[in-house]
Design a protein around this motif. Structure first.
Motif, PDB file in Angstrom:
ATOM      1  N   ASN A 117     -16.958  13.964 -12.345  1.00  0.00           N
ATOM      2  CA  ASN A 117     -15.849  14.049 -11.325  1.00  0.00           C
ATOM      3  C   ASN A 117     -16.356  14.573  -9.987  1.00  0.00           C
ATOM      4  OD1 ASN A 117     -14.267  12.342 -12.972  1.00  0.00           O
ATOM      5  ND2 ASN A 117     -13.243  14.150 -14.034  1.00  0.00           N
ATOM      6  N   GLU A 118     -16.910  15.696 -10.027  1.00  0.00           N
ATOM      7  CA  GLU A 118     -17.112  16.341  -8.771  1.00  0.00           C
ATOM      8  C   GLU A 118     -18.309  15.528  -8.294  1.00  0.00           C
ATOM      9  OE1 GLU A 118     -17.752  18.881  -5.670  1.00  0.00           O
ATOM     10  OE2 GLU A 118     -16.050  18.772  -7.160  1.00  0.00           O
ATOM     11  N   PHE A 120     -18.616  12.080  -8.088  1.00  0.00           N
ATOM     12  CA  PHE A 120     -17.754  10.937  -7.642  1.00  0.00           C
ATOM     13  C   PHE A 120     -17.055  11.647  -6.174  1.00  0.00           C
ATOM     14  CE2 PHE A 120     -14.248   8.337  -7.309  1.00  0.00           C
ATOM     15  CZ  PHE A 120     -14.547   7.017  -7.602  1.00  0.00           C
ATOM     16  N   ARG A 121     -16.423  12.771  -6.540  1.00  0.00           N
ATOM     17  CA  ARG A 121     -15.599  13.323  -5.118  1.00  0.00           C
ATOM     18  C   ARG A 121     -16.580  13.358  -3.927  1.00  0.00           C
ATOM     19  NH1 ARG A 121     -14.294  16.190  -8.780  1.00  0.00           N
ATOM     20  NH2 ARG A 121     -12.494  17.147  -9.502  1.00  0.00           N
ATOM     21  N   ARG A 122     -17.811  13.799  -4.415  1.00  0.00           N
ATOM     22  CA  ARG A 122     -18.885  14.239  -3.362  1.00  0.00           C
ATOM     23  C   ARG A 122     -19.542  12.859  -2.816  1.00  0.00           C
ATOM     24  NH1 ARG A 122     -23.179  18.674  -5.429  1.00  0.00           N
ATOM     25  NH2 ARG A 122     -21.421  20.199  -5.812  1.00  0.00           N
ATOM     26  N   GLY A 125     -15.445  11.107  -1.590  1.00  0.00           N
ATOM     27  CA  GLY A 125     -14.752  11.805  -1.060  1.00  0.00           C
ATOM     28  C   GLY A 125     -13.095  11.712  -1.651  1.00  0.00           C
ATOM     29  N   ARG A 126     -12.972  11.388  -2.836  1.00  0.00           N
ATOM     30  CA  ARG A 126     -11.702  11.270  -3.421  1.00  0.00           C
ATOM     31  C   ARG A 126     -11.830  11.259  -4.994  1.00  0.00           C
ATOM     32  NH1 ARG A 126     -11.376   6.379  -6.295  1.00  0.00           N
ATOM     33  NH2 ARG A 126     -12.440   4.432  -4.802  1.00  0.00           N
ATOM     34  N   ASP A 127     -10.875  11.626  -5.969  1.00  0.00           N
ATOM     35  CA  ASP A 127     -11.132  11.454  -7.153  1.00  0.00           C
ATOM     36  C   ASP A 127     -11.042  10.157  -7.873  1.00  0.00           C
ATOM     37  OD1 ASP A 127     -10.960  14.346  -7.779  1.00  0.00           O
ATOM     38  OD2 ASP A 127      -8.746  14.455  -7.772  1.00  0.00           O
ATOM     39  N   THR A 129      -9.753   6.777  -9.586  1.00  0.00           N
ATOM     40  CA  THR A 129      -8.579   5.947 -10.115  1.00  0.00           C
ATOM     41  C   THR A 129      -9.010   4.973 -11.005  1.00  0.00           C
ATOM     42  OG1 THR A 129      -8.809   4.316  -8.253  1.00  0.00           O
ATOM     43  CG2 THR A 129      -7.908   6.250  -7.386  1.00  0.00           C
TER      44      THR A 129
END
Length: 142
Positions: A117-118, A120-122, A125-127, A129
């Motif tokens: 998940n981290e 993915f965020r990097r 830039g989002r969580d 969905t």
């Protein structure tokens, strides 16, 4: 006459999602009732998996398959990542190449070291969905 499970399920685009929802309902019912697991399986199957018949020899409540295939989150993340690429102008090769390089350097190079998940965020830039997963399974328009 109900459709046989093994012979026809590949013809339904939403079958994998339907089956996962069935497994979730089965799991919840197995943990909240005192009924025998076979009776619970038959009841939940008829509620979630119609028109497919339950196969009497199927003892998936005793299966260890989930220990080896993961928690299902990887399908949602993969679909969301695919959707992110699809949202780009696929004719713009430099932009797609740049995004692919960033994916390789961010997501692939650090996979197993940093939580998915981290990563993915990097990368985006989002969580994550469910939008990509729902689109791939035909529940929403891409």
């Amino acid at each position: 006459m109900a459709i046989k499970f093994l012979s026809a399920h590949y013809h339904f685009v939403s079958f994998p999602l339907k089956y996962e929802l069935y497994l979730m309902a089965l799991d919840l019912n197995l943990h909240t009732t005192q009924n025998h697991s076979t009776n619970v399986l038959r009841k939940i199957w008829s509620e979630w998996m119609a028109p497919f018949e339950v196969i009497e020899e199927n003892c998936h409540t005793c299966s260890w398959l989930d220990l080896f295939k993961g928690d299902g989150q990887e399908e949602v993340i993969a679909a969301d990542l695919f959707d992110a690429f699809r949202e780009r102008d696929l004719q713009n090769e430099p932009a797609i190449r740049q995004m692919g390089e960033r994916f390789k350097d961010t997501f692939m190079a650090q996979s197993g070291v940093i939580e998915t998940n981290e990563l993915f965020r990097r990368f985006l830039g989002r969580d994550p969905t469910l939008n990509g997963y729902l689109a791939i399974n035909g529940f929403v328009s891409p």
